[in-house]
Write an enzyme that holds these catalytic residues in place. Structure first.
Site, mmCIF file in Angstrom:
data_model
loop_
_atom_site.group_PDB
_atom_site.id
_atom_site.type_symbol
_atom_site.label_atom_id
_atom_site.label_comp_id
_atom_site.label_asym_id
_atom_site.label_seq_id
_atom_site.Cartn_x
_atom_site.Cartn_y
_atom_site.Cartn_z
ATOM 1 N N GLU A 33 0.825 -1.207 0.000
ATOM 2 C CA GLU A 33 0.000 0.000 0.000
ATOM 3 C C GLU A 33 0.864 1.263 0.000
ATOM 4 O O GLU A 33 0.556 2.243 -0.676
ATOM 5 C CB GLU A 33 -0.948 0.010 1.204
ATOM 6 C CG GLU A 33 -2.073 -1.003 1.112
ATOM 7 C CD GLU A 33 -3.039 -0.718 -0.038
ATOM 8 O OE1 GLU A 33 -3.056 0.407 -0.547
ATOM 9 O OE2 GLU A 33 -3.767 -1.638 -0.429
ATOM 10 N N TYR A 116 -6.026 6.529 4.849
ATOM 11 C CA TYR A 116 -6.223 5.529 3.798
ATOM 12 C C TYR A 116 -5.424 4.259 4.065
ATOM 13 O O TYR A 116 -5.960 3.142 4.049
ATOM 14 C CB TYR A 116 -5.852 6.080 2.411
ATOM 15 C CG TYR A 116 -5.673 4.950 1.427
ATOM 16 C CD1 TYR A 116 -6.782 4.283 0.916
ATOM 17 C CD2 TYR A 116 -4.403 4.481 1.092
ATOM 18 C CE1 TYR A 116 -6.636 3.188 0.075
ATOM 19 C CE2 TYR A 116 -4.242 3.399 0.252
ATOM 20 C CZ TYR A 116 -5.361 2.757 -0.254
ATOM 21 O OH TYR A 116 -5.215 1.667 -1.073
ATOM 22 N N ASP A 134 -9.359 6.288 -1.707
ATOM 23 C CA ASP A 134 -8.207 6.747 -2.482
ATOM 24 C C ASP A 134 -8.720 7.329 -3.789
ATOM 25 O O ASP A 134 -9.931 7.521 -3.965
ATOM 26 C CB ASP A 134 -7.199 5.616 -2.700
ATOM 27 C CG ASP A 134 -7.689 4.567 -3.705
ATOM 28 O OD1 ASP A 134 -8.893 4.558 -4.048
ATOM 29 O OD2 ASP A 134 -6.858 3.760 -4.164
#
Length: 358
Positions: A33, A116, A134
C-alpha cells in the site's frame, strides 16, 4: 441483487493475481500500500518483490540501515515513504513485538501512515469494517452517486468518506475495498470508462445520465512550478562528491550530488544553499564545463537541470567548506553512485558521466 453483492461477485472472478493478495498478512499488505502511493501496480511489482525478499518481516526492516532501505526503494521515488516505513517498523518491533496493531487509533500513530493506508491494511488483513478512500474509490463513488463537487477538496474527502462508509460490504470489508479500487483501476477509468463491463452499470448515476466525462470534477489549486537548476559533479581522481544538506527543499535526508536552483526563485524555500554557492564560486571557476541537460519532475515541480563538472586536485577545500556549513560529505565511485544516491536524478546524471573521457 444489491450492488455490493454484484461488486463482490465481479471481484472474485476478475481480480488480478498480485503477490500481496496471496495471504492476508498485514506486513506485506502494508508495504504494498505504501509503494502504490504515487506508483502504478505494474511499475511497483518488481521492486515490491525484491524489497520483500530482502526485508520479509518488520524485524528485518527495522534492523536494516536506512541507506540500504533507500537503495531497495530506488525507482519508486518519494523517499520519505521508505524512511517512514523503516521508522514504523522500528516502532512495531519496540512496542508490538513486530506485530501490526488491530485498531485504527494505534495504527494512525505509526510514522507515515494516514487514514487511507491504515484502513486499507486493517480491512484487508483483519477484515475490520473500515471503508477506504483513495483516488480510484473517489472516482467510482462520485460517478455511482453523482457527486458533482470538486473531489480534491477537504470537504469532498469528508463527503465521500461518508458515502464509502455507507457503501461498505460489512460481510467482506477487505474484499470490498479491494474490489472498489480494482474497479477504478481497470474499469472505471478516468478517460473512456468501460461502463458495459462494470458490475454497477445498472445503477450508476454518471452512466445513466451520460456524465462520465464530467464526473468526477477535479480542480487543482496548485499550479506547476518551473525551476532551473544546476547539479555539480566534483571529481577527485575517480571519486565523486556527495553531500547531505538538511535544509534543502528536496532530497534533504539523503546523500546527493550538490545542486541548487538558479534564475527566478519562486520562494525562499527554493533558494540555493550557502554550501552550493560556495562550491560553485570557489571550485568551478568562471567558466564551468556543462556536460548535459535533462528534465526532472517532483510532484508539481518541473525542473530543467544542467550538469556541471570539475576535476579537483585535492579534497581539503571541499571538506573545509562542508564543515564550515555543517554539512556531511563523502566520496563515492561512479559505479556506486546509484546506490549511494538512490534517486532517478543520479541515473540521469550518470548517463552523461559515462561518456566523459577517462
Amino acid at each position: 441483487m444489491i450492488p455490493q453483492k454484484k461488486l463482490h461477485d465481479w471481484y472474485q472472478i476478475h481480480k488480478r493475481d498480485l503477490p500481496f493478495r496471496k495471504k492476508k498478512q498485514a506486513y506485506p499488505i502494508w508495504v504494498s500500500e505504501v509503494m502504490l502511493q504515487q506508483t502504478r501496480v505494474n511499475a511497483m511489482l518488481p521492486l515490491y518483490e525484491s524489497f520483500i525478499k530482502r526485508f520479509p518481516t518488520p524485524e528485518s526492516l527495522a534492523s536494516a540501515e536506512e541507506a540500504e532501505v533507500l537503495a531497495h526503494w530506488k525507482g519508486l521515488g518519494y523517499y520519505s515513504r521508505a524512511r517512514n516505513l523503516r521508522k514504523a517498523a522500528i516502532f512495531l518491533v519496540q512496542n508490538y513485538n513486530g506485530s501490526f496493531p488491530k485498531d485504527l487509533t494505534s495504527v494512525l500513530k505509526l510514522p507515515g501512515i494516514g487514514n487511507y493506508t491504515a484502513r486499507a491494511v486493517l480491512s484487508i488483513a483483519y477484515d475490520l469494517p473500515l471503508a477506504v478512500l483513495d483516488g480510484n474509490v473517489k472516482r467510482v463513488l462520485s460517478r455511482y452517486y453523482g457527486y458533482s463537487e470538486n473531489i480534491l477538496t477537504s470537504k469532498a474527502d469528508i463527503d465521500l468518506q461518508k458515502l464509502a462508509d455507507g457503501f461498505l460490504n460489512l460481510d467482506h470489508p477487505g474484499d470490498h475495498n479491494q474490489a472498489v479500487m480494482e474497479l477504478g483501476s481497470t474499469i472505471c477509468l478516468p478517460e473512456s470508462p468501460k461502463c458495459l463491463l462494470c458490475p454497477l452499470t445498472d445503477s450508476c448515476f454518471a452512466r445513466i445520465h451520460q456524465m462520465t466525462s464530467e464526473i468526477p470534477l477535479r480542480v487543482k489549486d496548485k499550479k506547476q512550478i518551473q525551476l532551473t537548476a544546476e547539479i555539480l559533479v566534483f571529481f577527485y581522481k575517480k571519486d565523486i562528491l556527495l553531500v547531505r544538506e538538511p535544509k534543502m527543499r528536496f532530497l534533504k535526508e539523503m546523500f546527493h550530488l550538490p545542486y541548487g536552483f538558479t534564475g527566478e526563485i519562486p520562494a525562499e524555500a527554493y533558494e540555493p544553499t550557502s554550501l552550493f554557492l560556495a562550491l560553485r564560486k570557489s571550485l568551478l571557476g568562471p567558466d564551468p564545463k556543462t556536460i548535459g541537460q535533462f528534465k526532472h519532475t517532483i510532484t508539481h515541480h518541473k525542473m530543467n537541470f544542467s550538469v556541471l563538472t570539475s576535476q579537483l586536485e585535492e579534497k581539503s577545500r571541499v571538506e573545509t567548506l562542508a564543515k564550515e556549513f555543517a554539512v556531511e560529505s563523502k566520496w563515492v565511485t561512479l559505479s556506486t553512485l546509484d546506490s549511494e544516491f538512490p534517486s532517478s536524478l543520479a541515473s540521469k546524471v550518470k548517463k552523461f558521466l559515462l561518456y566523459l573521457e577517462p
